[in-house]
Design a protein around this motif. Structure first.
Motif, PDB file in Angstrom:
ATOM      1  N   ALA A 170       0.860  -1.185   0.000  1.00 16.99           N
ATOM      2  CA  ALA A 170       0.000   0.000   0.000  1.00 16.99           C
ATOM      3  C   ALA A 170       0.891   1.228   0.000  1.00 16.99           C
ATOM      4  O   ALA A 170       2.066   1.154   0.367  1.00 16.99           O
ATOM      5  N   ILE A 189      -3.492   4.886  -0.776  1.00 21.02           N
ATOM      6  CA  ILE A 189      -4.250   3.932  -1.591  1.00 21.02           C
ATOM      7  C   ILE A 189      -3.874   2.507  -1.211  1.00 21.02           C
ATOM      8  O   ILE A 189      -2.712   2.212  -0.939  1.00 21.02           O
ATOM      9  N   TYR A 190      -4.887   1.645  -1.160  1.00 22.33           N
ATOM     10  CA  TYR A 190      -4.689   0.230  -0.864  1.00 22.33           C
ATOM     11  C   TYR A 190      -5.727  -0.575  -1.637  1.00 22.33           C
ATOM     12  O   TYR A 190      -6.926  -0.343  -1.501  1.00 22.33           O
ATOM     13  N   LYS A 191      -5.258  -1.495  -2.474  1.00 22.11           N
ATOM     14  CA  LYS A 191      -6.122  -2.349  -3.297  1.00 22.11           C
ATOM     15  C   LYS A 191      -7.169  -1.535  -4.052  1.00 22.11           C
ATOM     16  O   LYS A 191      -8.340  -1.903  -4.118  1.00 22.11           O
ATOM     17  N   GLY A 192      -6.744  -0.387  -4.594  1.00 17.76           N
ATOM     18  CA  GLY A 192      -7.633   0.449  -5.375  1.00 17.76           C
ATOM     19  C   GLY A 192      -8.601   1.279  -4.554  1.00 17.76           C
ATOM     20  O   GLY A 192      -9.440   1.982  -5.108  1.00 17.76           O
ATOM     21  N   LYS A 193      -8.493   1.228  -3.242  1.00 19.99           N
ATOM     22  CA  LYS A 193      -9.374   1.992  -2.356  1.00 19.99           C
ATOM     23  C   LYS A 193      -8.610   3.131  -1.710  1.00 19.99           C
ATOM     24  O   LYS A 193      -7.467   2.970  -1.282  1.00 19.99           O
ATOM     25  N   TYR A 194      -9.281   4.293  -1.634  1.00 23.88           N
ATOM     26  CA  TYR A 194      -8.696   5.444  -0.952  1.00 23.88           C
ATOM     27  C   TYR A 194      -8.835   5.243   0.559  1.00 23.88           C
ATOM     28  O   TYR A 194      -9.920   4.932   1.062  1.00 23.88           O
TER      29      TYR A 194
END
Length: 195
Positions: free
Chosen positions: A44, A88-93
């Motif tokens: 991330a 960002i982590y796995k496409g999530k903010y």
């Protein structure tokens, strides 16, 4: 101390001064170490946000200024900072605030500002993942409380603090390890699996 063979070893123990100056920085330090681990392993990309400042005066390098660097001599906080971390982590903010308390039974709401609560509300309303990480320093327990649960408590309760029992019921305990120091993304993984 005198050891066999007559060798004398002096006491080398050091006295460590305890300072309360950076009392809240232990949690932030643990999060920074965790974030560095996440970045180094390309898990991330979450960073500590700088506090926005307005620079008024600077000193430029001169022959008299031996430092050789531009030095800020006068500045002030331009606007209140939103939250401590984002990324960002796995496409999530991801966006969150980190807080530490010495209280053993509750977390005082005065520790989190209205503009920070409003910011977390905006993040979640746009599909981001917002939360607070709260460490009960005396109890050596660290929790992740989702913004939705924080907002629900603030809107439904008239209390000036969130009781520990609310954290035990609604929040997620964050396991402390060597690396990452606080693996809070393990909890985010659980939440993403449910969604």
């Amino acid at each position: 101390m005198k050891y066999p063979g007559g060798k004398i070893i002096e006491n080398t123990a050091k006295i460590i001064n305890t300072s309360y100056k950076n009392r809240g920085s232990n949690l932030e330090n643990d999060i920074n170490i965790s974030n560095k681990y996440y970045i180094d392993h390309k898990i991330a990309f979450i960073y500590k946000k700088p506090t926005p400042i307005k620079i008024n005066k600077v000193d430029y390098p001169t022959k008299q200024n031996k430092i050789g660097k531009i030095v800020i001599t006068e500045a002030y906080f331009e606007s209140p900072s939103t939250t401590d971390y984002n990324g960002i982590y796995k496409g999530k903010y991801i966006d969150f605030e980190a807080k530490e308390t010495n209280n053993k039974t509750s977390f005082p709401l005065e520790n989190i500002h209205k503009h920070q609560v409003d910011h977390l509300k905006n993040i979640t309303s746009c599909g981001g993942i917002g939360f607070v990480i709260v460490r009960f320093h005396q109890l050596r327990i660290t929790y992740l409380l989702l913004a939705e649960d924080l907002l629900s408590f603030i809107e439904s309760e008239k209390r000036s603090s969130i009781p520990l029992t609310y954290f035990e019921k609604k929040a997620y305990s964050i396991e402390e390890k060597y690396l990452p120091r606080l693996d809070y993304l393990k909890i985010i993984d659980q939440l993403l699996e449910v969604a």
